[in-house]
Structure formats: structure tokens, C-alpha cells
Design a protein around this motif. Structure first.
Motif, PDB file in Angstrom:
ATOM      1  N   TYR A 147      52.809  35.142  39.593  1.00  0.00           N
ATOM      2  CA  TYR A 147      53.708  34.107  40.266  1.00  0.00           C
ATOM      3  C   TYR A 147      55.221  34.677  40.181  1.00  0.00           C
ATOM      4  O   TYR A 147      56.060  35.014  40.843  1.00  0.00           O
ATOM      5  CB  TYR A 147      53.811  32.653  40.008  1.00  0.00           C
ATOM      6  N   PHE A 148      55.477  35.060  38.907  1.00  0.00           N
ATOM      7  CA  PHE A 148      56.893  35.592  38.268  1.00  0.00           C
ATOM      8  C   PHE A 148      57.069  37.105  38.619  1.00  0.00           C
ATOM      9  O   PHE A 148      58.332  37.443  38.941  1.00  0.00           O
ATOM     10  CB  PHE A 148      56.861  35.348  36.695  1.00  0.00           C
ATOM     11  N   GLN A 149      55.928  37.692  38.663  1.00  0.00           N
ATOM     12  CA  GLN A 149      56.107  38.952  39.239  1.00  0.00           C
ATOM     13  C   GLN A 149      56.639  39.281  40.587  1.00  0.00           C
ATOM     14  O   GLN A 149      57.483  39.967  40.955  1.00  0.00           O
ATOM     15  CB  GLN A 149      54.748  39.873  38.905  1.00  0.00           C
ATOM     16  N   ASN A 150      55.743  38.269  41.307  1.00  0.00           N
ATOM     17  CA  ASN A 150      56.209  38.182  42.819  1.00  0.00           C
ATOM     18  C   ASN A 150      57.724  37.813  43.029  1.00  0.00           C
ATOM     19  O   ASN A 150      58.301  38.073  43.926  1.00  0.00           O
ATOM     20  CB  ASN A 150      55.193  37.508  43.748  1.00  0.00           C
ATOM     21  N   MET A 163      54.033  20.685  41.829  1.00  0.00           N
ATOM     22  CA  MET A 163      54.979  20.968  40.826  1.00  0.00           C
ATOM     23  C   MET A 163      56.287  21.754  41.351  1.00  0.00           C
ATOM     24  O   MET A 163      56.235  22.410  42.383  1.00  0.00           O
ATOM     25  CB  MET A 163      54.486  21.695  39.689  1.00  0.00           C
ATOM     26  N   LYS A 164      57.299  21.650  40.783  1.00  0.00           N
ATOM     27  CA  LYS A 164      58.595  22.171  41.209  1.00  0.00           C
ATOM     28  C   LYS A 164      58.427  23.967  41.085  1.00  0.00           C
ATOM     29  O   LYS A 164      57.955  24.303  39.948  1.00  0.00           O
ATOM     30  CB  LYS A 164      59.858  21.735  40.279  1.00  0.00           C
ATOM     31  N   ARG A 165      58.737  24.373  42.058  1.00  0.00           N
ATOM     32  CA  ARG A 165      58.773  26.013  41.730  1.00  0.00           C
ATOM     33  C   ARG A 165      59.485  26.606  40.723  1.00  0.00           C
ATOM     34  O   ARG A 165      60.897  26.114  40.597  1.00  0.00           O
ATOM     35  CB  ARG A 165      59.034  26.791  43.082  1.00  0.00           C
ATOM     36  N   PRO A 166      59.100  27.223  39.686  1.00  0.00           N
ATOM     37  CA  PRO A 166      59.873  27.728  38.601  1.00  0.00           C
ATOM     38  C   PRO A 166      60.870  28.704  39.136  1.00  0.00           C
ATOM     39  O   PRO A 166      60.305  29.853  39.856  1.00  0.00           O
ATOM     40  CB  PRO A 166      58.813  28.309  37.550  1.00  0.00           C
TER      41      PRO A 166
END
Length: 110
Positions: free
Chosen positions: A101-104, A80-83
Motif C-alpha cells: 500500500y505504501f509503495q503504491n 479505516m482512514k487511508r494512511p
């Protein structure tokens, strides 16, 4: 068959007539013989059988495709596309820990 007009504007019952052929001889009126009738019945039965076989084969192929598409629908290897970024990430990795993922992603942007 030929319809002959009556004097009152109506037509008579159809009559069988001999039709001249290209070589000048008269052909016999066409009537369906017993042989043609039995041949027609055989052909109609064959068409019915072939149509039924094709329909059943189509239904079997459709059923097999359902099972094969369910087996392939696992998320392994799907991307999937990286948000918030360019590029792609495996969907299973993202879905296992979207919060991480969003924290990193935010830490790497700073």
C-alpha cells in the motif's frame, strides 16, 4: 403507640391507644394480624422470586451479547482512514499488504 412522660424526665413504656377517625369513632389499635403476616411472607417470597428471575435473565442476555459481538467482530467490511490520503480503505485490504500500500502510495504521489 404513645409514650407518656414520667415525672423524672424519662418516658413510660409505649401504650396502645385508640385513635379518633374522621367520623368521630374510635379505631381499634393497629396490630399485625396473622393474615397480614402470612400475606407479607407471600409478598416477600414473590419479590425474591421475581428478583432472582430478573437477575438470571440479565445474566443470560449479557452472555448472549458476548457471543453475538464476537461473531460480528470479524474485519470483513470494516473501513479505516487511508494512511497519508483522504478517504477510506477496507481494513482487510490494507492489513493484507501494508508495505505494498505504501509503495503504491509513494509511486502515485510522484
Amino acid at each position: 403507640m404513645v409514650y407518656r412522660p414520667n415525672g423524672d424526665g424519662s418516658f413510660s413504656k409505649p401504650e396502645m391507644v385508640n385513635i379518633p377517625t374522621d367520623n368521630g369513632s374510635l379505631s381499634k389499635p393497629e396490630t399485625e394480624t396473622e393474615e397480614k403476616s402470612s400475606t407479607r411472607k407471600v409478598v416477600e417470597a414473590a419479590v425474591t422470586v421475581v428478583g432472582t428471575v430478573v437477575a438470571v435473565a440479565g445474566m443470560v442476555a449479557w452472555g448472549v451479547s458476548l457471543f453475538s459481538s464476537e461473531a460480528e467482530s470479524s474485519d470483513e467490511g470494516k473501513q479505516m482512514k487511508r494512511p497519508g490520503e483522504n478517504g477510506y480503505i477496507e481494513r482487510a485490504v490494507f492489513e493484507s499488504d501494508p508495505k505494498g500500500y505504501f509503495q503504491n502510495h509513494r509511486q502515485n504521489k510522484r
